[in-house]
Design a protein around this motif. Structure first.
Motif, short mmCIF file in Angstrom:
data_model
loop_
_atom_site.label_atom_id
_atom_site.label_comp_id
_atom_site.label_asym_id
_atom_site.label_seq_id
_atom_site.Cartn_x
_atom_site.Cartn_y
_atom_site.Cartn_z
N THR A 117 -5.73 3.80 4.23
CA THR A 117 -4.32 3.51 4.49
C THR A 117 -3.80 4.37 5.64
OG1 THR A 117 -3.89 2.74 2.26
CG2 THR A 117 -2.00 3.58 3.47
N ASP B 93 -3.17 -4.21 3.93
CA ASP B 93 -3.56 -3.07 3.10
C ASP B 93 -3.70 -3.49 1.64
OD1 ASP B 93 -4.19 -0.63 2.09
OD2 ASP B 93 -2.38 0.39 2.77
N GLU B 94 -4.91 -3.75 1.21
CA GLU B 94 -5.22 -4.20 -0.15
C GLU B 94 -4.25 -5.29 -0.61
OE1 GLU B 94 -7.08 -1.76 -2.69
OE2 GLU B 94 -7.33 -0.05 -1.35
#
Ligand code: ADP
Ligand code: MG
Length: 353
Positions: free
Chosen positions: A43, A158-159
């Protein structure tokens, strides 16, 4: 020159360096995944590309332009997060329109673009709904449309799938990949899920404690893991502890089994410890199986999983899994039985730590 370049990037928070001299060049239109366990810095790298964090050292450039010093709003980037970050008080239409309004685009243009985006994610019929009236998967599709509406140069994810049910996760990842290909947008995708990374990416970066252990295509990463960490994190590879038997003969010992490797053992001496990787699908139990190499051990578990029977057996203190597809009933391994797994010596990979 590559489209998105991360050149010798470092990032520290206080005394802790969480990104350690990271270098990568990403091509235009490429889909790159950052794969690694929680806390390895995925991240943080994404946030530096977006301009939410400043690198402690190094340069990030997009299309040849140095991004250091540019605010997020001055970068041409779209981002989707794990948690549904839609504006709860805005309709689907207004959520997707948001970036275009901020950019001061004329109303007719905004309307046209939002419609185009809703069509892309197959949610034209839900334009007037509010986020709370949508499923998790629908919310993430809206988040994707919102990120793409202003035509960013780079898409950062991001995920985005990790809060969704398994089934939706798989169908949405296919949809994301399809849309990405259709638009040809350079994309960086963060995940801790190896299957997700293998299935969706042009290239994968396997992150380990702030560094890239390996950068390669999904098949490189799966079939030729560069380190023990990559081998154990990606896929279900067996990592077997072995001892060098005779370096001149290129042999190793696993329990009672002495095996000749294809790969040169190199500078190792007799008695040195080595790690060997073997894919669970590599071998076969069948007596008539081809394969110049064999491992014999005692069965400790055997599970019928439908399309596959997964068996573990013990050899020299290692538990080794192997998978049999279409296994005939008559050769199903029994607990405690001594079995011999046959495979080609080239299936054994020497892992350099
Ligand atoms: P990942 O996304 O791979 O799970 P992160 O990039 O979020 O990892 O975090 C990497 C490390 O940096 C973690 O140890 C995390 O606690 C730390 N970290 C992230 N952001 C901050 C911050 N703003 N301040 C201090 N430490 C941080
Ligand atoms: Mg993260």
């Amino acid at each position: 020159m590559s489209f998105l370049v991360l050149d010798s990037i470092k990032k520290s928070f206080g005394q802790t360096q969480v990104v350690k001299d990271f270098h990568m060049a990403i091509e235009k239109g490429e889909f790159v995944s950052f794969l690694g366990p929680s806390g390895c810095g995925k991240t943080t790298i994404l946030r530096m590309i977006a301009g939410f964090e400043t690198p402690s050292d190094g340069v990030i450039s997009i299309a040849g332009k140095n991004q250091n010093g540019l605010k997020t709003s001055q970068r041409n980037i779209g981002m989707v997060f794990q948690a549904y970050a839609l504006f709860p008080n805005m309709s689907v239409f207004d959520n997707v329109a948001f970036g275009l309004k901020v950019a001061g685009q004329p109303k007719s243009e905004i309307e046209k673009r939002v419609k185009e985006m809703l069509k892309l994610i197959h949610l034209e019929h839900l334009a007037d709904r509010y986020p709370y009236q949508l499923s998790g998967g629908q919310q993430q599709r809206v988040a994707l449309a919102r990120a793409l509406a202003p035509k960013p140069q780079v898409l950062l994810l991001d995920e985005p799938l990790s809060a969704l049910d398994a089934k939706i996760r798989v169908s949405l990842r296919e949809e994301i990949r399809q849309i990405q290909r259709q638009l040809g947008i350079t994309t960086v995708f963060v995940t801790h899920d190896q299957e997700e990374a293998l299935s969706i990416s042009d290239r994968i970066v396997v992150m380990n404690a702030g560094r890239a252990d390996q950068i390669g295509t999904p098949s490189d990463i799966y079939n030729r893991p560069a380190t023990r960490f990559v081998a154990s994190f990606v896929g279900t590879l067996n990592i077997i502890d072995a001892i060098v038997e005779d370096p001149a003969a290129n042999t190793i010992r696993i329990g009672e089994n002495v095996i000749k490797l294809r790969e040169p053992i190199g500078a190792l001496k007799g008695g040195d410890q080595v790690s060997i990787a073997l894919r669970p699908e590599a071998g076969s139990l069948n007596e008539s199986a081809t394969g110049d190499t064999a491992l014999t051990g005692k069965v400790v578990s055997s599970q019928f999983l439908g399309s596959v029977v997964r068996t573990r057996f013990e050899v020299g203190g290692n538990q080794i899994s192997f998978d049999m597809f279409n296994a005939p009933d008559k050769i199903l391994p029994q607990l405690g039985e001594t079995v011999t797994l046959r495979f080609a010596a080239s299936d054994l990979l020497l892992i350099k730590d």
